[in-house]
Design an enzyme around this catalytic site. Structure first.
Site, PDB file in Angstrom:
ATOM      1  N   ASP A   1       0.829  -1.206   0.000  1.00 36.36           N
ATOM      2  CA  ASP A   1       0.000   0.000   0.000  1.00 36.36           C
ATOM      3  C   ASP A   1       0.865   1.259   0.000  1.00 36.36           C
ATOM      4  O   ASP A   1       2.021   1.219  -0.444  1.00 36.36           O
ATOM      5  CB  ASP A   1      -0.953  -0.043   1.216  1.00 36.36           C
TER       6      ASP A   1
ATOM      7  N   HIS B   1      -3.954   6.104   2.793  1.00 35.07           N
ATOM      8  CA  HIS B   1      -4.604   4.855   2.402  1.00 35.07           C
ATOM      9  C   HIS B   1      -4.006   3.642   3.116  1.00 35.07           C
ATOM     10  O   HIS B   1      -4.728   2.801   3.657  1.00 35.07           O
ATOM     11  CB  HIS B   1      -4.461   4.725   0.886  1.00 35.07           C
TER      12      HIS B   1
ATOM     13  N   SER C   1     -11.391  -0.951  -1.316  1.00 33.44           N
ATOM     14  CA  SER C   1     -10.101  -0.908  -0.610  1.00 33.44           C
ATOM     15  C   SER C   1     -10.276  -1.116   0.887  1.00 33.44           C
ATOM     16  O   SER C   1      -9.371  -1.617   1.548  1.00 33.44           O
ATOM     17  CB  SER C   1      -9.447   0.457  -0.787  1.00 33.44           C
TER      18      SER C   1
END
Ligand SMILES: *[C@@H]1O[C@H](CO)[C@@H](O)[C@H](O)[C@H]1NC(C)=O
Ligand SMILES: *[C@@H]1O[C@H](CO)[C@@H](O)[C@H](O)[C@H]1NC(C)=O
Ligand SMILES: *[C@@H]1O[C@H](CO)[C@@H](O)[C@H](O)[C@H]1NC(C)=O
Ligand SMILES: *[C@@H]1O[C@H](CO)[C@@H](O)[C@H](O)[C@H]1NC(C)=O
Ligand SMILES: *[C@@H]1O[C@H](CO)[C@@H](O)[C@H](O)[C@H]1NC(C)=O
Ligand SMILES: *[C@@H]1O[C@H](CO)[C@@H](O)[C@H](O)[C@H]1NC(C)=O
Ligand SMILES: *[C@@H]1O[C@H](CO)[C@@H](O)[C@H](O)[C@H]1NC(C)=O
Ligand SMILES: *[C@@H]1O[C@H](CO)[C@@H](O)[C@H](O)[C@H]1NC(C)=O
Ligand SMILES: *[C@@H]1O[C@H](CO)[C@@H](O)[C@H](O)[C@H]1NC(C)=O
Length: 764
Positions: free
Chosen positions: A145, A216, A533
């Site tokens: 990520d 994220h 996600s």
């Protein structure tokens, strides 16, 4: 070929700068090689790759190590046999004729488009998956990520035991990241950007380390395995104790997604390293659209992971609600769709007459809840009227499906705020507004309109930051969750399962803005974001819990346990609804087997297992060339003597179409499955089929009798019908119900008159 990585849907304020590559004609390629062709003289595959590169190089300084090593971006070890390298078109051409060359794909620039969810999933400290697995203790989850914000309390290691000795990972130091930063929770942090730098050699990476400058990666990794953090909240919304799905599992971050750009060669290097380091579970909240299996590097890399017993959870993408849009429709991974949770965020409006009305909102700014403001009903599509209304809260009525236009106009007008009355229920991405806004359904909205009509000087007070729990119609499939069938392998039903993905609260880097208001950027240690996600790490965390309880289960057995125990009904005991199709019942093309149920998955009774050979038999039946199969299996000695599209999978999809059946007449589809008894020694299961309109469905035998644990039994499912189905999509289910009621092992069945050829043609 459409390629892009879909991360979370609203990637807040991340701008991807466009750099001009210096060598316009050169590019990075991911090159698959046949290791069995490597001459014995080479001591390692790395040296062979370098020599091969030197031999194809056009550079005037031919033959030097310098040339070939400057061309080589990565030599891969586990994920594939091969490397990535910067090559001119003529060099690529020579490489194609080199001994051992199998195939190549261009490195793609990928354009990037939980305080509560654990309770909703039934996890609690008294019984079930949490205590049974000791909260996922000692299971290692690798996350590829944008990095981590290691100071976040989600990565605290209070009370955690020593790092398992089998762990081979590292905590790499770099910009603002000390190698001593890791601990017993965050046990690894590495970063990969050679592919990005091969593309843009002059690029200066602002924070060159595993530190998350986006958010994220901090969000996904803390969702999977964050430790307990008290007093978490998003500006008053969702306040409570935050924790990941497997709060005792370990996290290893592999940063391959950069603010400066995202390249497949880096993602492959990250997965390569994660396999080497010894992760048990991989969480990949990313994917590539539009590639066939043999050309999708993520599919290829995860095949290697599966061979090593690593469970891989992936996101289905955010391109819904359209059919056939999902990525990671790969037979050997778990593909996760995004659902809502039983929680709403809102604002309360108290009218001058004392009536209080609840609406939806996630506005994070400050707003006086004690002052009464003037409110006015206006035509919100009329910008002139909005301009003239002045300092008021405006009320808009959405009668012509123009909510987005109204929202945009009000956002640009100089008003105090906007209240929108609408029958639209797909509001997730409007509620996190930059201006004070709230959304009311038609019934509630009518009370506002009636009041305004009666009053000469209508006023209202607003209280934002309302969190409402126990929403009954949850979960629902989100509208944006990408839908099956899988373009890269239509014969395996995808997605597999649904997990919470809508408005998920998890940790966030202190220095990355959570949102932009007109008054400026806001920062917070937690953020609420949405997308598949967010669903993927929920499933990865659940897999870690299952792996903690059952270390001997294969990735296919863990996936089977999750799928066959998934819920198809919501909290009202009605079929789960699909927001993308006007809240009609969700089909398996939207939610797979259903909504993930961790406690039930612990004890599924029967599993549908599959091993490497089974996946190879499937690849053989897809009529791939031997080079294409070899690209995936990394070995020229695979065995195609048993080709079969009929993978031992816990779901079924049958195509009733002229292209798939070559017949106009009545068609019969057979599926053969083998289940393994992992429940009680002796047990009997009876098949239960739901009716499917216009089709004859049967199971043979209808009863499975097991006399001991680990015993296997096979059965056949027969679906008979004409290619003129009464509907495009007909679905039902087969459930094996244990006679004493202890276990129910469910599988979705989909029949469609869509053509598998047409679906996979989306790859071209
Ligand atoms: C990159 O740097 C090199 C050497 O400093 C320079 O010659 C080249 O023009 C630069 N390229 C770009 C695109 O800025
Ligand atoms: C890293 O942390 C250690 C221990 O806290 C400290 O001694 C060292 O100076 C730090 N290194 C850097 C580069 O900051
Ligand atoms: C908000 O409105 C709802 C519905 O009218 C009501 O039940 C709730 O108590 C209100 N909350 C507050 C904080 O006023
Ligand atoms: C709201 O006001 C408080 C007190 O003035 C301030 O500390 C806080 O940053 C403000 N919050 C937002 C979201 O603007
Ligand atoms: C909402 O209202 C619009 C227009 O009034 C209508 O076209 C649409 O079908 C309605 N949607 C739902 C979900 O009822
Ligand atoms: C593979 O080729 C065989 C023989 O031509 C054909 O019968 C079969 O339908 C093909 N399978 C797929 C998945 O295209
Ligand atoms: C391939 O598999 C078949 C059946 O599974 C087996 O009989 C055969 O010996 C295998 N061939 C090789 C080369 O391993
Ligand atoms: C599938 O069936 C539906 C309903 O019978 C029909 O409207 C549609 O055209 C069919 N689609 C194809 C691709 O045959
Ligand atoms: C059959 O496949 C062809 C070629 O992919 C396609 O053009 C055609 O629409 C398909 N037919 C049906 C009924 O789906």
């Amino acid at each position: 070929m459409a390629i892009h990585v879909s991360l979370c849907l609203f990637f807040l304020s991340v701008a991807f700068p466009y750099f001009v590559p210096i060598l316009a004609e050169s590019d990075t390629y991911i090159v698959y090689m046949d290791l069995s062709s490597m001459p014995k003289a080479f001591s390692s595959h790395h040296n062979w790759y370098l020599t091969t590169l030197a031999s194809v190089s056009n550079s005037i300084e031919t033959g030097t190590d310098f040339v070939s090593s400057s061309k080589l971006v990565y030599a891969y070890t586990n994920v594939m046999n091969g490397f990535s390298a910067t090559l001119s078109p003529s060099e690529l051409e020579s490489l194609r004729n080199s001994p051992g060359y199998v195939s190549s794909v261009k490195d793609t620039s990928v354009k990037v488009d939980t305080t509560h969810s654990y309770q909703f999933l039934g996890l609690n400290s008294n019984q079930g998956a949490w205590p049974d697995s000791d909260y996922g203790k000692d299971v290692i989850i690798g996350v590829v990520d944008t990095g981590v914000w290691p100071e976040s309390k989600s990565y605290r290691d209070d009370g955690m035991t020593e790092i398992p000795s089998r762990w081979k990972g590292e905590c790499e130091s770099g910009t603002q990241f000390n190698s001593s930063t890791c601990n017993k929770k965050l046990i690894g942090a590495r970063y990969f950007n050679k592919g990005l730098l091969a593309k843009y050699p002059n690029l200066t990476i602002a924070v060159n380390s595993a530190r998350d400058t986006d958010g994220h990666g901090t969000h996904t990794s803390s969702t999977a395995a964050g430790n307990f953090v008290e007093a978490a909240s998003f500006f008053g919304y969702a306040s409570g104790t935050s924790r990941g799905m497997a709060p005792n599992a370990r996290i290893a971050m592999y940063k391959a997604l950069w603010d400066e750009g995202v390249y497949l060669s880096d993602i492959l290097a990250a997965i390569d390293q994660a396999i080497m380091d010894g992760v048990d579970v991989l969480s990949l909240s990313l994917g590539i659209d539009g590639l066939p299996l043999y050309a999708d590097p993520i599919a290829i890399a995860t095949f290697a992971a599966m061979e090593k017993g690593i469970f891989v959870s992936t996101s289905s993408g955010n391109e819904g609600p359209y059919i056939g849009t999902l990525h990671n429709g790969t037979p050997w991974v778990l593909n996760v769709a995004a659902g809502t949770v039983d929680r709403e965020f809102g604002a309360n409006l108290t009218l001058g007459n004392g009536i209080s009305i609840a609406g939806l909102s996630l506005y994070p700014g400050n707003f006086s809840s004690s002052d009464a403001f003037p409110i006015a009903f206006v035509d919100c599509e009329n910008e002139k009227e909005l301009k003239e209304i002045g300092s008021k809260i405006v009320v808009c009525l959405d009668t012509k499906d123009k909510l987005n236009e109204q929202f945009y106009s009000v956002g640009n007008a100089k008003v105090i705020g906007g209240f929108f009355i609408t029958n639209n229920t797909d509001l997730e991405f409007l509620t996190g507004s930059r201006f004070p806004a709230a959304f009311f359904n038609l019934d509630e909205g009518q009370k506002i309109l009636d009041y305004i009509k009666k009053e000469s000087d209508p006023k209202g007070r607003v209280q934002f930051e309302q969190t409402r729990l126990g929403i009954k119609s949850a979960p629902k499939v989100t509208s944006y969750s990408s839908r099956g069938p899988s373009p890269s392998c239509p014969f395996i039903l995808k997605p597999d399962i649904m997990a919470p993905g809508a408005q998920i609260l998890a940790s966030w880097p202190q220095k990355s803005p959570v949102t932009d208001l007109s008054s400026g950027q806001l920062f917070n240690m937690f953020n609420i974001i949405s997308g598949t996600s967010m669903a993927c790490p929920h499933a990865a965390g659940v897999a870690a819990l299952l792996k903690g309880v059952h270390p001997d289960w294969s990735p296919a057995a863990i996936r089977s346990a999750m799928m066959t125990t998934a819920d198809v009904f919501d909290k009202t005991k009605n079929p789960i609804q699909d927001i993308g199709y006007n809240n009609k019942p969700a089909t398996p093309l939207a939610m797979g087997a259903g909504h993930i149920n961790p406690n039930k998955a612990l004890d599924p009774g029967l599993v549908y297992d599959a091993n490497v050979e089974d996946y190879i038999n499937l690849l053989c039946a897809l009529n791939l060339t031997s080079k294409q199969i070899q690209t995936i299996t990394r070995s020229p000695s695979y065995n195609c003597s048993n080709p079969s599209l009929d993978l031992n999978y816990p779901s079924f999809i049958a195509y009733f179409n002229i292209n798939d059946t070559n017949s106009n007449a009545e068609t019969v589809h057979y599926f053969q499955r083998t289940v393994t008894n992992i429940g009680d020694g002796t047990s009997t299961y009876i098949a239960k089929l739901t009716p499917m309109d216009g089709l004859k469905v049967s199971v043979e035998p209808e009863k499975l009798v097991f006399s001991k644990k680990y015993e296997k039994k096979s059965y056949k499912l027969k679906i008979q019908g004409s290619i003129l189905l009464p509907d495009t999509l007909i679905y039902g289910s087969l459930t094996w119900v244990q006679t004493d009621g202890k276990h129910s092992v469910g599988s979705p069945i989909v029949t469609t008159n869509l053509s598998s050829e047409v679906i996979s043609d989306k790859n071209d």
